[in-house]
Each structure stands twice: as structure tokens, then as C-alpha cells.
Design an enzyme around this catalytic site. Structure first.
Site, PDB file in Angstrom:
ATOM      1  CB  SER A  33      -1.602  -3.516   2.210  1.00 56.56           C
ATOM      2  OG  SER A  33      -0.506  -4.230   2.725  1.00 56.56           O
ATOM      3  CB  ALA A  34      -1.054  -8.914   0.330  1.00 57.86           C
ATOM      4  CG  HIS A  35       1.532  -6.650   5.300  1.00 55.39           C
ATOM      5  ND1 HIS A  35       1.663  -6.251   6.600  1.00 55.39           N
ATOM      6  CD2 HIS A  35       1.800  -5.570   4.546  1.00 55.39           C
ATOM      7  CE1 HIS A  35       2.008  -4.963   6.631  1.00 55.39           C
ATOM      8  NE2 HIS A  35       2.085  -4.530   5.397  1.00 55.39           N
ATOM      9  CB  CYS A  66      10.129   5.795  23.351  1.00 51.01           C
ATOM     10  SG  CYS A  66       8.762   4.861  24.042  1.00 51.01           S
ATOM     11  CG  ASN A  71      -2.898   3.911  10.112  1.00 52.68           C
ATOM     12  OD1 ASN A  71      -3.401   4.963   9.692  1.00 52.68           O
ATOM     13  ND2 ASN A  71      -1.655   3.870  10.545  1.00 52.68           N
ATOM     14  CD  GLN A 127      -5.189  -0.839   9.241  1.00 54.44           C
ATOM     15  OE1 GLN A 127      -5.846  -1.736   9.752  1.00 54.44           O
ATOM     16  NE2 GLN A 127      -3.876  -0.802   9.316  1.00 54.44           N
ATOM     17  CB  ALA A 183      -0.949  -0.011   1.188  1.00 54.19           C
ATOM     18  CB  THR A 184       4.272   2.062   1.221  1.00 57.07           C
ATOM     19  OG1 THR A 184       3.988   1.798   2.595  1.00 57.07           O
ATOM     20  CG2 THR A 184       5.247   3.221   1.118  1.00 57.07           C
ATOM     21  CB  THR A 238       9.947 -10.013 -13.128  1.00 58.12           C
ATOM     22  OG1 THR A 238      10.909  -9.797 -14.165  1.00 58.12           O
ATOM     23  CG2 THR A 238       9.349 -11.405 -13.258  1.00 58.12           C
TER      24      THR A 238
HETATM   25  C1  LIG Z   1      -0.126  -0.611   6.552  1.00 61.67           C
HETATM   26  C2  LIG Z   1      -0.692   0.573   5.866  1.00 61.67           C
HETATM   27  C3  LIG Z   1      -0.087   1.127   4.742  1.00 61.67           C
HETATM   28  C4  LIG Z   1       1.216   0.584   4.198  1.00 61.67           C
HETATM   29  O1  LIG Z   1       1.025  -0.671   3.631  1.00 61.67           O
HETATM   30  P1  LIG Z   1       2.288  -1.570   3.210  1.00 61.67           P
HETATM   31  O2  LIG Z   1       1.680  -2.644   2.379  1.00 61.67           O
HETATM   32  O3  LIG Z   1       2.890  -2.058   4.482  1.00 61.67           O
HETATM   33  O4  LIG Z   1       3.210  -0.691   2.437  1.00 61.67           O
HETATM   34  C5  LIG Z   1      -0.669   2.212   4.153  1.00 61.67           C
HETATM   35  N1  LIG Z   1      -1.816   2.733   4.627  1.00 61.67           N
HETATM   36  C6  LIG Z   1      -2.438   2.229   5.697  1.00 61.67           C
HETATM   37  C7  LIG Z   1      -3.712   2.829   6.171  1.00 61.67           C
HETATM   38  C8  LIG Z   1      -1.893   1.142   6.359  1.00 61.67           C
HETATM   39  O5  LIG Z   1      -2.512   0.660   7.450  1.00 61.67           O
END
Ligand SMILES: *Cc1c(COP(=O)(O)O)cnc(C)c1O
Length: 391
Positions: free
Chosen positions: A203-205, A328, A155, A183, A75-76, A243
Site C-alpha cells: 500500500s502506498a499510503h 465504539c 497492523n 505494514q 492493499a485491500t 486506466t
Molecule cells: C492498511 C492495511 C491494509 C489496507 O490497505 P489500503 O491500501 O488502505 O487498502 C491491508 N493490510 C494491512 C496489514 C494494512 O495495514
């Protein structure tokens, strides 16, 4: 119960076993080892078929066409491509963007990158509940606005923006709308057509898929094209050369297919856990909910605890994997900018804890978490001269 208890699903989720099995199969089978762009031979075509299947699965979750999905590294990257790519491609139409102070760093830093190169950015401030009224978005539009970029589910707080109403406004003013749905995908219903969203980051993860893969939806008719950030071969319609990682993409597709199937049940599951957590934590004097009480997604609960020092609180919760608003523990060295934008004082932004849960979370884990927090706060307050009211 496995310790420490994992309550940081908003940061990343464990890969679903079915997803891991599929990815392993992709990596292990010689027949799928080819480059999915090598369409001249059978192995290449087999790999391509997997990629296209995944593209359709990702598209289906948000009611898009498969051809409107571009695979990225996460997603970044999708946020960068949406914000910078759209701004650059539409430069001659105007150089003004609208976004919010509560966006993910991927959007904020993309906007700052543009601001340093002459674009003007309007930074919307949410109300104390973290909401941004559609009318506030409309009021921020200018004749040369080319893009509005706002997230669906925040998030940190879990607050849900009314992206459908914002989409309608953007259409009326002929401005494009980008939504970061990292999210919300698989947790709230997303329909890019009904909600009139032009670009959508995924984002997949965050949804039980692998790290390092994501997607950007680009509306075929409304947007057609954005300027690429990378240059190379013509993969992904030339918008994302390199690729295509067959196993990553196939894993994302399977994760999104499962998410679509399970959405209603899972939404109910996390909502019940969240309500149980909040009911348990409310016995603590001086505990505050961050974000709107009703308009929020079920998988996140963000609270601040008055009268305790944030860092000490966080480090006394060793049995839990949670996120904290204290400086921190962040990469940025400042107390949660999101909670500061909601008007929380520094001390309360620092003493915030974000709990987030998912598929494998249990009521026993939630009860354990409540016990940890209640005990830690009581312990810290027993030495602390700070009064609860003092915050
Ligand atoms: C985690 C997150 C991202 C970044 O996603 P990645 O796949 O880790 O680069 C961007 N936007 C939101 C709202 C997120 O929670």
C-alpha cells in the site's frame, strides 16, 4: 509541537513533501496528461515511462522484477486479488486455504467470501504473543491446499511473522504463499526471492505515499496468473483493467524509492521512540504489552490498561490521535478481534491503545503522550471501583 499529536501512522502516514511535489508536477504538466496506454503518441509514451519507472521503484524495495508488479487501488484490493484470484484460478487443484484469525479484514473477508462458495479455510490462532509458528502452518496444510495467506507485520500489534521460514515450508509442499506487507514494507527488509514469497500486497499510503494506490507482486514463474476480479481493457497484464492513474502510481514509486533509501535510519528512529514510550508507560500499574516483546516492528506499540474502561480511556486522550481496541471506535462493533485472538479478555481488548509513529515523530511528542495517558488513567481510576487486578 502541533496538537493533537499524530500517533496513528499504522492507519495512514502523511504524504512526503517530495512525493506531493512529484504528483503535483504530474497533474500540472500537459505533456503528462495522456493515457499511459496511448502508446501511439509521445504524450502517452511519456506517461507510460513514468508508470514504468514507478513499477521498477516498487519492485526494487522487495527485490522483485518490475514485470511482476501490478498496480491496484491499495492493499485491500491487492489482498482480494491475491486470495480470491489465486483460489479461483487454482480451483481445479484444490479448494483449501490457510490463513489466521489475526489477518487484516481485507484477507479475512476475502476468505469468508470463498468459504461461502464452497472453499474450506483453516483459521490459525496465534499464541498469546501473537506469533504463528511455521510448524503450525505446516501442520495445517492438506493435500488440496492451494494458498497460505499471512501478514508479515501485524497492523495492530506490530508482531513480525517469520515469513521466510513459512515460505520455505510452502515451497516444500508446493503451496503458494501470499503475504500482506502493507505494514512491513519500508520498515522491515523484504526480499521476495530469499523469503520465497509468491504474492505480496503493498500500500502506498502506509509508507508516505498517496491514498488510493497499491500494488500486488505476483511471482512470474511460480504463479504466472491469477483470475482477475475486474473486467475491461488489458491494462496491468489484464489482471487489473482500467486506466492507470499516472500521478498516483508515480507518487507511490517515489515514496518507495525514498523508503528504500531511508529504511535503516527510520527503523532505528521509530524503535528508539517506541522504547521511550514503553519505558514511560511502564510506570503505570496494570499496563500490559500486547504482542511479543522482541519479535515486533518498531513503529507500533500496543498496550492494554487493566482496571479502566476502554471507551472512557480513549475519549480522555483527546490530545492524541491514536487507535483504540474498544468496540465504539471500530467499524465492526466488537472489541479488537486481533487481541481477542491472542486470548485477551474483552475488557483488556477494549482498553487497548495502539500508538504508531514514523518519520516526523519526535521524543517530545512521545513524552507528551506518556503524560496524557498517565494523567487519564489516574483520573479514571480515581472514580473507578474496578481493581487493577480485576482487569
Ligand atoms: C492498511 C492495511 C491494509 C489496507 O490497505 P489500503 O491500501 O488502505 O487498502 C491491508 N493490510 C494491512 C496489514 C494494512 O495495514
Amino acid at each position: 509541537m502541533q496538537l493533537p499529536v499524530y500517533l496513528d501512522y499504522a492507519a495512514s502516514t502523511p504524504v512526503d513533501p517530495a512525493v506531493a511535489a512529484l504528483m503535483n508536477d504530474c497533474l500540472g504538466r500537459r505533456a503528462l496528461a495522456a493515457n499511459p496506454a496511448a502508446l501511439g503518441h509521445a504524450a502517452g509514451r511519456a506517461a507510460q515511462a513514468l508508470v514504468e519507472k514507478a513499477r521498477a521503484q516498487v519492485a526494487a524495495l522487495v527485490n522483485a522484477q518490475p514485470a511482476e508488479i501490478i498496480f491496484t487501488s491499495g492493499a485491500t484490493e491487492s489482498d482480494n486479488l491475491a486470495v480470491i484470484g489465486t483460489a479461483q484460478f487454482r480451483e481445479t487443484r484444490g479448494r483449501h486455504l490457510v490463513t489466521a484469525l489475526t489477518e487484516h479484514k481485507a484477507v479475512i473477508e476475502s476468505c469468508r467470501h470463498l468459504a461461502a462458495r464452497g472453499w474450506r479455510i483453516t483459521w490459525l490462532r496465534p499464541d498469546a504473543d501473537g506469533l504463528i509458528a511455521p510448524a503450525a502452518v505446516e501442520a495445517a496444510l492438506e493435500p488440496d491446499t492451494v494458498l497460505v495467506s499471512l501478514m508479515h507485520v501485524n497492523n495492530e500489534t506490530g508482531v513480525i511473522l517469520d515469513v521466510g521460514a513459512i515460505g520455505a515450508i510452502c515451497r516444500r509442499h508446493d503451496v503458494l504463499l501470499h503475504v500482506d506487507a502493507a505494514q512491513s514494507a519500508g520498515r522491515e527488509v523484504i526480499d521476495v526471492r530469499a523469503q520465497q514469497i509468491d504474492l505480496l500486497s503493498l500500500s502506498a499510503h502506509k509508507l508516505y505515499g498517496p491514498k488510493g494506490v497499491g500494488a500486488l507482486f505476483i511471482d512470474q514463474e511460480r504463479v504466472r496468473r491469477v483470475a482477475p476480479l475486474l473486467f475491461g481493457g488489458g491494462q496491468e497484464r489484464g489482471l487489473r483493467p482500467g486506466t492507470v492513474a499516472t500521478h498516483q502510481v508515480a507518487g507511490m514509486g517515489e515514496a518507495f524509492r525514498l523508503a528504500a533509501e531511508r529504511l535503516p535510519d527510520e527503523a532505528q528512529h521509530v524503535r528508539a521512540l517506541r522504547d521511550r514510550l514503553w519505558a514511560g508507560l511502564q510506570q503505570l500499574p496494570g499496563i500490559l504489552l500486547n504482542g511479543h516483546v522482541g519479535q515486533r516492528s518498531g513503529h507500533i506499540l500496543n498496550v492494554s490498561v487493566a482496571g479502566v474502561e476502554g471507551e472512557s480511556l480513549f475519549y480522555s486522550l483527546g490530545g492524541l490521535c491514536v487507535a483504540s481496541g474498544s468496540a465504539c471506535t471500530s467499524l465492526s462493533n466488537e472489541a479488537s478481534p486481533v487481541l481477542r485472538a491472542l486470548g485477551r479478555p474483552v475488557a483488556l481488548a477494549q482498553s487497548s491503545i495502539r500508538f504508531s509513529f514514523g518519520r516526523a515523530s519526535t521524543a517530545a511528542e512521545i513524552d507528551f503522550a506518556v503524560g496524557c495517558v498517565v494523567q487519564a488513567v489516574a483520573h479514571l481510576r480515581s472514580f473507578s471501583p474496578v481493581s487493577v487486578a480485576g482487569g
